[in-house]
Design an enzyme around this catalytic site. Structure first.
Site, PDB file in Angstrom:
ATOM      1  N   GLU A   1      -8.620  -1.330   6.867  1.00 43.10           N
ATOM      2  CA  GLU A   1      -7.439  -1.350   7.723  1.00 43.10           C
ATOM      3  C   GLU A   1      -7.816  -1.108   9.180  1.00 43.10           C
ATOM      4  OE1 GLU A   1      -4.703   1.956   7.329  1.00 43.10           O
ATOM      5  OE2 GLU A   1      -3.061   0.775   8.143  1.00 43.10           O
TER       6      GLU A   1
ATOM      7  N   GLN B   1       0.848  -1.195   0.000  1.00 44.20           N
ATOM      8  CA  GLN B   1       0.000   0.000   0.000  1.00 44.20           C
ATOM      9  C   GLN B   1       0.882   1.243   0.000  1.00 44.20           C
ATOM     10  OE1 GLN B   1      -2.167   0.335   3.631  1.00 44.20           O
ATOM     11  NE2 GLN B   1      -2.770   2.409   3.202  1.00 44.20           N
TER      12      GLN B   1
END
Lengths: 409, 417
Positions: free
Chosen positions: A245, A127
């Site tokens: 997340e 990411q």
């Protein structure tokens, strides 16, 4: 809320027929691809083909289009038969990339092309969000994406990228229009980490290890079809990623005395000669806090199942991080001079979440300093609790104009 | 309060919580049922009407300290004083989780009345005592709120302390006579009935003594928290009836103090939540430097920490009530976790509430000090946070022995390859 693997649970209520279908599919996979005999990629590929990677995804994309709560039914069969926990093998891929891709990819063919090798863990994902100049203020990021025909040219620097050195693909948030206010000028891409102009460098942390990387982007090209969502709509797409997340953090341990506090209890039991009344008082206080945190996480799970997430969930990450630090500070005080020794500062690159990677108590102590920074600093979390849960007004803002006019340090 | 008569709590014989269509739906910890929501709303409505700040201040300065008529309505009209008392004794038989919801709301409103003495301690002691005509005679009037009671028994760390008895019991005809002094009995002033632990020829036992007789004197004490009264109980050959003998008093008062601790924790949650809400409202409205003070992070972050404390307190208090009701956890630990957490939380939140209100929070006129004083008192009663952490340490730290699973400790030598 999420289960232990960071997958979201809850959602629409499942029918008994759906549960049976999931269970049957899982049993068939286990029968045809015994996870104790075949390699993980083959087994996980079979799971994908059977729609068991993310059961709530559409058919053909690793799902069966059923309630996400049924993932637990699939996992019970698959992992019960000795199958791997895929989240541990490809955490960013399974936890964040997959939901973002399935929701925002430009075509089902593209989504499938990414998701299957993601599911088999042949393609590791990372990411690319944080930057040296954009940590808590993610929407202020500066990496630029400039349109050039059918592709985009990307320049900038990303940081705190775990697994970048092993990743085939990266989730990239970049600025496509610096004239817009900061949240509106962002676009979201899937970046080929092997493309020319993408350079990864290990970022050594205070523990001596390098869990993370810096990623430098110099005229890296991305085909437009690898854009997720509309041009300028990157912030909204990023929310899909970040919600997945946040929900993976602070889930808390289920058993009394397990998790971090368990380390302190074990050390306390193992080193009676180091005990003092004052340390006893501290440990009892930490134990009580760990219990309050454990019960609050349990209550949050229950409330989320009932449909309305309460403030308990937002509280969990903040408390878990600070408690971790306090527990390891206690451990170091209990160890005394022993705590001043260390295993090795030799740089180690192997990522992973196993006990070996967590290392000795001294290393866990140093690592815990990051807990109140990563995944939302405690300062930002307190703002979130104050503003989104308690409804307090925000700070006056000085960053509402065009991004390029916002002061940056 | 006509609408309150339609709530489950007021009609115990028909309420779903007692007739329990739950055979197919086993209750799970932290679940909140519709009945519980209605119960909470009904008590909250009642408190808003009967125990607003003006009423609290009136009772605070009155001689008795509460309004017996309001108390009787809580017992009769709402039927919420005996939710954990079995139906055959005249209670609602709902459970301690339900009773805790009521006590939480009473704590949020700072309702004046013998909540701890009667609901928290005396009723649980009576419920745990051996069935008999005395018990059958005493319980119903406490449940319906027409009479109140206090428990005069020594306690240490939230547990019955049979070694600190200050009252003697002697046989007198068919009954007993008690003589002695008990200091600081919560809710004794105004109580109709005293449950007194006394030392007799067969050991320590629990007795029932009517308060309104000439051999009993209850001297009201000025308390830090004027909404929760205490008194010194003096007994001079006071006629008493035996409620629990030497062989059962430990069980009876053990249960009473566990329930009292769990309900006190619930009250602390109610008070802390009220103070948090009031302070959030203040921080949104109060302007300084041209903006709401709640927009300053120094203020916002303190409020966020208060929220964390309230949420932790709520989880542990609910767990304590659930543990006692379901037997799912060790009551010794569950009540200590709750008391250690809730005592700290209520005190901290009330103190921070005063701080964030600024000068107005220090005035007599503002209600913050009423909650602060209740928080101080609640923390000290049935063992403070430190005493309960000590109990926790005794249970989980003092007798542990090393087992496998100790985390590795680096010794500074190269790892064997």
């Amino acid at each position: 809320m999420t289960d232990a693997d960071g997958r979201c649970t809850g959602g629409p209520l499942s029918t008994g027929a759906d549960a049976e279908r999931v269970q049957e599919a899982a049993r068939a996979v286990v029968a045809e691809h015994d996870p104790r005999r075949v390699a993980a990629p083959e087994f996980l590929g079979a799971c994908f083909d059977a729609g068991l990677s993310w059961v709530h995804f559409p058919e053909g994309l690793g799902g069966l289009g059923v309630s996400r709560g049924l993932q637990a039914v699939a996992d019970a069969v698959l992992q019960g038969a000795g199958g791997p926990v895929p989240f541990w093998l490809n955490p960013i891929g399974y936890g964040m990339a997959a939901p973002t891709i399935s929701e925002h990819a430009r075509s089902p063919e593209l989504a499938r092309g990414w998701l299957r090798p993601l599911a088999t863990t042949e393609d590791i994902w990372c990411q690319l969000f944080s930057e040296p100049g954009a940590g808590s203020d993610l929407a202020g990021l500066a990496t630029s994406a400039v349109r050039d025909g059918d592709s985009w040219v990307v320049n900038g620097q990303k940081v705190w990228t775990s697994l970048a050195h092993r990743a085939r693909w990266g989730l990239l948030l970049a600025r496509s229009d610096p004239d817009q206010p900061k949240h509106r000028g962002l676009t979201y891409f899937v970046l080929d980490m092997t493309a020319p102009g993408v350079r990864t460098r290990p970022l050594r942390q205070m523990t001596g290890q390098a869990e993370f990387n810096e990623v430098f982007l110099d005229d890296a090209r991305i085909p437009d079809e690898h854009r997720l969502g509309a041009v300028g709509d990157g912030w909204r797409v990023a929310m899909t990623t970040l919600m997945n997340e946040r929900s993976a953090i602070g889930a808390g341990s289920a058993e009394r005395g397990s998790g971090t506090i368990g380390d302190a209890l074990s050390l306390w039991a193992d080193r009676p000669h180091r005990r003092t009344p004052v340390l006893r008082d501290r440990l009892a206080g930490l134990w009580a806090r760990a219990e309050a945190q454990r019960l609050t996480a349990a209550r949050a799970r229950r409330t989320a199942t009932a449909g309305s997430p309460g403030p308990e969930g937002s509280v969990s990450k903040l408390v878990a991080a600070e408690l971790n630090q306090d527990v390891y500070e206690f451990c170091m005080d209990l160890l005394g001079p022993e705590g001043t020794l260390y295993g090795s500062y030799e740089v180690r690159r192997e990522g992973g979440r196993d006990a070996d990677w967590r290392g000795a108590v001294q290393q866990r102590f140093l690592r815990s300093r990051a807990n109140t920074i990563e995944g939302g600093t405690s300062e930002v979390l307190r703002n979130i609790l104050g503003e989104r849960v308690l409804g307090l007004p925000g700070e006056p803002r000085t960053d509402s104009g065009p991004w390029k006019e916002v002061p940056r340090g | 309060m006509a609408e309150s008569t339609t709530t489950p709590a007021t009609t115990p014989t028909t309420t779903p919580t007692t007739t329990a269509p739950v055979a197919t739906d086993v209750p799970v910890e932290f679940d909140v049922t519709d009945e519980q929501r209605e119960l909470r709303a009904a008590v909250r409505r009642f408190c808003a009407e009967q125990s607003d700040e003006a009423a609290v201040r009136r009772h605070m300065e009155s001689e008795v300290g509460y309004d017996p008529a309001v108390w009787a309505r809580l017992g009769g009209e709402l039927g919420v004083l005996g939710l954990a008392v079995p139906e055959e004794l005249g209670g609602a038989g709902a459970g301690l989780v339900e009773q805790a919801i009521v006590v939480e709301e009473l704590g949020a409103a700072l309702l004046c009345g013998p909540v701890l003495g009667t609901i928290g301690l005396a009723l649980p002691a009576l419920v745990a005592a051996t069935p008999g005509p005395l018990r059958d005679e005493l319980v119903p009037s406490l449940v319906d709120g027409t009479r109140t009671a206090a428990l005069a028994a020594p306690e240490h760390a939230g547990l019955f302390d049979g070694h600190a008895i200050t009252v003697g019991a002697v046989h007198a005809g068919d009954g007993w006579e008690l003589t002695g002094v008990v200091n600081q009995v919560v809710d004794a002033p105004g109580a109709d009935l005293l449950l007194v632990a006394a030392s007799g020829p067969e050991g320590v036992a629990l007795f029932a003594v009517p308060a309104a007789i000439e051999q009993v004197e209850v001297e009201p004490l000025t308390t830090l928290d004027l909404t929760r009264r205490q008194g010194t109980v003096r007994l001079r050959e006071a006629p008493a009836r035996l409620l629990a003998g030497a062989d059962e008093i430990d069980g009876v008062l053990g249960h009473a103090f566990y329930v009292g601790s769990a309900l006190l924790a619930a009250e602390q949650v109610g008070g802390a939540q009220h103070m948090l809400d009031a302070t959030v409202a203040h921080a949104r409205e109060r302007l300084q430097f041209g903006r709401p003070i709640g927009s300053f992070q120094a203020v916002k972050h303190r409020l966020a920490d208060m929220l964390v404390q309230v949420e932790h307190a709520r989880s542990t208090a609910q767990h304590a009530a659930w543990a006692l009701q379901s037997g799912a956890d060790d009551p010794f630990l569950a009540t200590s976790i709750a008391q250690a957490t809730c005592s700290d939380a209520y005190y901290r939140v009330a103190a921070d509430a005063i701080q964030l209100h600024g000068g107005i929070g220090f005035t007599w006129e503002h209600r913050a000090h009423l909650y602060y004083k209740r928080a101080v008192t609640d923390a000290a009663l049935l063992g403070g946070a430190e005493i309960h952490r000590d109990r926790i340490a005794a249970a989980v730290l003092d007798h542990v022995v090393a087992t496998p699973g100790v985390p590795p400790v680096a010794d500074g030598r190269p790892a064997p390859s």
